[in-house]
Design an enzyme around this catalytic site. Structure first.
Site, PDB file in Angstrom:
ATOM      1  N   ASP A 178      15.419 -15.639  40.570  1.00 21.12           N
ATOM      2  CA  ASP A 178      14.141 -15.571  41.282  1.00 21.12           C
ATOM      3  C   ASP A 178      14.200 -16.647  42.363  1.00 21.12           C
ATOM      4  O   ASP A 178      14.156 -17.840  42.071  1.00 21.12           O
ATOM      5  CB  ASP A 178      12.989 -15.816  40.294  1.00 21.12           C
ATOM      6  CG  ASP A 178      11.615 -15.704  40.953  1.00 21.12           C
ATOM      7  OD1 ASP A 178      11.522 -15.875  42.192  1.00 21.12           O
ATOM      8  OD2 ASP A 178      10.633 -15.489  40.228  1.00 21.12           O
ATOM      9  N   TYR A 186       8.670 -18.975  36.195  1.00 23.26           N
ATOM     10  CA  TYR A 186       7.299 -18.603  36.558  1.00 23.26           C
ATOM     11  C   TYR A 186       6.525 -18.160  35.300  1.00 23.26           C
ATOM     12  O   TYR A 186       7.099 -17.513  34.419  1.00 23.26           O
ATOM     13  CB  TYR A 186       7.369 -17.471  37.584  1.00 23.26           C
ATOM     14  CG  TYR A 186       6.039 -16.939  38.009  1.00 23.26           C
ATOM     15  CD1 TYR A 186       5.232 -17.666  38.879  1.00 23.26           C
ATOM     16  CD2 TYR A 186       5.572 -15.707  37.542  1.00 23.26           C
ATOM     17  CE1 TYR A 186       3.998 -17.172  39.270  1.00 23.26           C
ATOM     18  CE2 TYR A 186       4.345 -15.213  37.927  1.00 23.26           C
ATOM     19  CZ  TYR A 186       3.555 -15.960  38.791  1.00 23.26           C
ATOM     20  OH  TYR A 186       2.337 -15.474  39.173  1.00 23.26           O
TER      21      TYR A 186
HETATM   22  C1  LIG Z   1       4.196 -15.587  42.360  1.00 21.22           C
HETATM   23  C2  LIG Z   1       5.524 -15.605  41.703  1.00 21.22           C
HETATM   24  C3  LIG Z   1       5.971 -14.533  40.911  1.00 21.22           C
HETATM   25  C4  LIG Z   1       5.102 -13.337  40.634  1.00 21.22           C
HETATM   26  O1  LIG Z   1       4.829 -12.611  41.775  1.00 21.22           O
HETATM   27  P1  LIG Z   1       3.512 -11.687  41.946  1.00 21.22           P
HETATM   28  O2  LIG Z   1       3.693 -11.140  43.306  1.00 21.22           O
HETATM   29  O3  LIG Z   1       2.323 -12.572  41.769  1.00 21.22           O
HETATM   30  O4  LIG Z   1       3.599 -10.661  40.867  1.00 21.22           O
HETATM   31  C5  LIG Z   1       7.236 -14.611  40.373  1.00 21.22           C
HETATM   32  N1  LIG Z   1       8.015 -15.684  40.569  1.00 21.22           N
HETATM   33  C6  LIG Z   1       7.629 -16.732  41.307  1.00 21.22           C
HETATM   34  C7  LIG Z   1       8.545 -17.897  41.481  1.00 21.22           C
HETATM   35  C8  LIG Z   1       6.363 -16.737  41.900  1.00 21.22           C
HETATM   36  O5  LIG Z   1       5.972 -17.795  42.619  1.00 21.22           O
END
Ligand SMILES: *Cc1c(COP(=O)(O)O)cnc(C)c1O
Length: 373
Positions: free
Chosen positions: A163, A91
């Site tokens: 993630d 990300y």
């Molecule tokens: C949106 C996103 C983030 C960040 O999240 P926020 O809530 O915008 O801080 C991190 N990782 C992935 C894969 C995302 O899609």
């Protein structure tokens, strides 16, 4: 009064009172209760328990955003001279942290692509402090073989962070793949309605206390109202994501048949380079896809501007379908060389499929494609 509320109250409180000093001292010393909402809040604890159960870990921690969850977790694992093995396709915010901010502190992240499995394994073999993964990736939906990489990292005694935002707990079970710490941007599927910003970390006892301490000091904690909205969102998570999986497959199949579409990226398609890993690793292929319009930048922009039903917006995972051209927003900060390296073309469209009638989505795409020469 007889009758208890079906839905727990929202504990809108910053602090907690004690019957005497001994009680307060006990809570501070033994964490045997609540003292201050930057530490813990009953509404947040409620949603954390639900989230831990969903991802099958002992604990979950609520954060004010996905990025708060990511930065806090990574810092909790860092020591002087740490070496992170990551992947370039993470990300955008995570990319900034790993490849721009941490190097200023002398902490390096290996720059490899998730498509170079042999290189990642070779880098793990050299020794590492943390393995940081993300799958499926944004916006090309690459699927990374988590189990193979996690086993290699564990052989070097390094924790594995994943993630798992794009998959949601419905489509992927990080625990079963050997992940130690799972991160979600709850802004996406978990909230599910494009109305909150939040994040979660799920982990076991071994990592929980340290991440909790870092959250307390960094301060990016979830607030009670957001916790309540996520608790509500989670009640329909399974239903929403199943419908999104279904809709995305329908739309991907439809797009593949269009003459004015050059390529479709969706892990559920047999044409996708990681389809086989996705079949093995995922319970469903997700609600995210991307595609190349058979046009240049302006033609693609025209397609975007003619979508009537599908909203032009960043973010993803909610009940409402959203589309954007990554080059104009999520990947606007990259220079042309970085963009080429990341495979972000000017005619690439990212589509977050919602829970609407799929015929409406197909019709909208069809009428907007009609303007593309
Ligand atoms: C949106 C996103 C983030 C960040 O999240 P926020 O809530 O915008 O801080 C991190 N990782 C992935 C894969 C995302 O899609």
């Amino acid at each position: 009064m007889k009758g208890a509320p079906v839905v727990p109250p929202i504990y809108m409180t910053a602090t907690y009172q004690f019957k005497d000093s001994d009680e307060l001292i006990d809570v501070v010393q033994n964490r045997s209760g609540y003292i201050y909402s930057r530490w813990d809040n009953p509404s947040v604890v409620e949603v954390e328990k639900r989230m831990a159960a969903l991802e099958r870990y002992e604990y979950a921690l609520g954060f004010s955003s996905g990025m708060a969850a990511i930065t806090t977790t990574i810092f909790s694992q860092l020591r002087k001279d740490s070496r992170i093995v990551g992947m370039r396709e993470v990300y955008g915010g995570t990319f900034q942290l790993l490849y721009n901010f941490l190097p200023k502190l002398g902490i390096g992240t290996v720059d490899v692509s998730c498509s170079e499995m042999d290189r990642i394994l070779a880098e793990i073999e050299k020794g590492l402090s943390v393995l940081y993964l993300e799958t499926p990736t944004n916006p090309l939906l690459r699927v990374v073989d988590v189990k193979t990489l996690a086993d290699a990292a564990h052989a070097k005694c390094a924790p594995v962070i994943l993630d798992s935002t794009f998959a949601s707990p419905v489509n992927q079970r990080p625990k079963e793949l050997g992940v130690d710490i799972v991160i979600h941007s709850a802004t996406k599927y978990l909230g599910g309605h494009h109305d909150i910003t939040a994040g979660f970390v799920c982990c076991n006892e071994e990592h929980f206390h340290s991440i909790w301490e870092y959250r307390k000091i960094f301060g990016g904690v979830m607030d009670p109202m957001t916790a309540f909205l996520i608790l509500r969102g989670l009640k329909t998570l399974q239903l929403r994501v199943e419908k999104q999986n279904e809709n995305a497959m329908i739309v991907a199949d439809f797009l593949e048949k269009q003459k004015k579409i050059d390529a479709v990226f969706y892990p559920g398609l047999t044409s996708h380079p990681d389809h086989e890993i996705a079949v093995r690793q995922m319970k469903g292929f997700g609600g995210m896809l991307s595609f190349l319009v058979a046009a240049n930048f302006d033609g693609t922009k025209k397609f975007m501007d003619h979508l009537k039903f599908i909203k032009l917006a960043t973010s993803l995972g909610g009940v409402t379908s959203l589309a954007n051209q990554p080059i104009t927003n999520t990947h606007a900060a990259l220079n042309p060389a970085e963009r080429a390296k990341a495979g972000i073309k000017e005619n690439l469209v990212r589509f977050s499929v919602g829970i609407e009638d799929p015929n409406l989505l197909k019709q909208d795409i069809q009428q907007a494609l009609a303007v593309v020469k």
